[in-house]
Design an enzyme around this catalytic site. Structure first.
Site, PDB file in Angstrom:
ATOM      1  CG  ASP A  67      -0.373  -0.444   2.609  1.00  0.00           C
ATOM      2  OD1 ASP A  67       0.861  -0.218   2.854  1.00  0.00           O
ATOM      3  OD2 ASP A  67      -0.973  -1.391   3.120  1.00  0.00           O
ATOM      4  CG  ASN A 136      -8.792  -2.279  12.180  1.00  0.00           C
ATOM      5  OD1 ASN A 136      -7.975  -3.022  11.793  1.00  0.00           O
ATOM      6  ND2 ASN A 136      -9.296  -1.372  11.871  1.00  0.00           N
ATOM      7  CG  HIS A 138      -5.813  -2.704   9.002  1.00  0.00           C
ATOM      8  ND1 HIS A 138      -5.942  -1.920   9.851  1.00  0.00           N
ATOM      9  CD2 HIS A 138      -4.049  -3.088   8.750  1.00  0.00           C
ATOM     10  CE1 HIS A 138      -4.714  -1.042  10.101  1.00  0.00           C
ATOM     11  NE2 HIS A 138      -3.630  -1.991   9.627  1.00  0.00           N
ATOM     12  CD  GLU A 143      -8.729   0.466   8.142  1.00  0.00           C
ATOM     13  OE1 GLU A 143      -8.548  -0.403   8.943  1.00  0.00           O
ATOM     14  OE2 GLU A 143      -8.157   1.505   8.359  1.00  0.00           O
TER      15      GLU A 143
END
Length: 270
Positions: A67, A136, A138, A143
């Site tokens: 990313d 979380n 990801h 996400e």
């Protein structure tokens, strides 16, 4: 999914680097998928040291990073291009043409995402995908609620992710809220996936990924469908695994024990 538990973060990072080196020994021109973040820094330090020793070739592989922030040029101190140059590429001398990241400052980020996905396909896909995991759940910047079949695209970051990244930016800088990220579907097409998780803050996410339901609520749980996924973690990151005793029975100390028949059950050859 293979679960390897090591006593501490240092040992887990060392094993992760060892597996990347083994991939480059077996296939020097491999296509690697690479990740960023503090968890990966000791991995890249160990990989650079291995290249310096001559354990593997650091100039023939091609890499695709997961990313990049939308809006950041590659020379911005907080861009992932800058991170990779500082922690790995410059140290091993990887030719720039083989070190691929999305262009965060591309005039059309959506088109850049499509171009990047096509570039991965043109290289024959990813041989070994290195991953971290967010608190979380990801992977990359996929996400929660990301499609489990998603491709490289623009993602809006959660408030929690933006706040977690704020410490890396100056007080007058706006923290990016968008990123170009390789999709979960693309990750699942890698020939091998290797996820490293360390520290107690990752324990809940690791448990959800490994033992929870397959769900977009925990994007990393998609790795349950990967035919060759290995999770390497330290004891703190493994703390909430319900089946930890089983994982340590199968792979004591994170080892890969040889498979042998029990005594007395060996097949007699004639």
């Amino acid at each position: 999914m293979k679960i390897l538990i090591f006593p501490d973060a240092e040992a887990a990072a060392r094993e992760t680097a060892r597996r990347i080196v083994a991939q480059l020994v077996a296939k020097p021109d491999a296509v690697l998928g690479l990740a960023t973040g503090g968890t990966m820094e000791p991995v890249y330090a160990a990989l650079a040291a291995a290249v310096a020793r001559g354990d593997c070739d650091g100039r023939r592989f091609t890499s695709f990073n997961l990313d990049e922030y939308v809006g950041l040029a590659g020379d911005h101190p907080q861009s992932y291009r800058h991170y990779m140059n500082r922690h790995l590429f410059d140290a091993i001398g990887l030719p720039a043409a083989q070190a691929r990241l999305p262009r965060g400052d591309a005039p059309d980020p959506a088109e850049e995402a499509r171009r990047y996905e096509a570039e991965i396909a043109a290289e024959g896909g990813i041989d070994l995908q290195l991953l971290g995991i967010g608190n979380n759940g990801h992977i990359g910047f996929n996400e929660p609620t990301s499609s489990l079949a998603s491709r490289t695209r623009i993602k809006t970051l959660t408030r929690g992710t933006v706040e977690a990244n704020r410490r890396f930016f100056g007080p007058d800088e706006q923290v990016p809220s968008l990123a170009i990220t390789i999709g979960i579907g693309t990750i699942l097409e890698s020939r091998e996936a290797l996820l490293l998780a360390t520290g107690g803050a990752k324990a809940e996410a690791v448990a959800a990924m490994v033992e929870g339901p397959l769900s977009a609520a925990c994007p990393a749980s998609a790795l349950q469908m990967h035919p060759r996924a290995t999770v390497i973690c330290d004891e703190e990151a493994a703390a909430r695994l319900q089946l930890r005793d089983y994982y340590e029975t199968v792979h004591p100390g994170g080892t890969e024990p040889a498979i042998t028949a029990p005594k007395g059950l060996e097949r007699t050859r004639t």
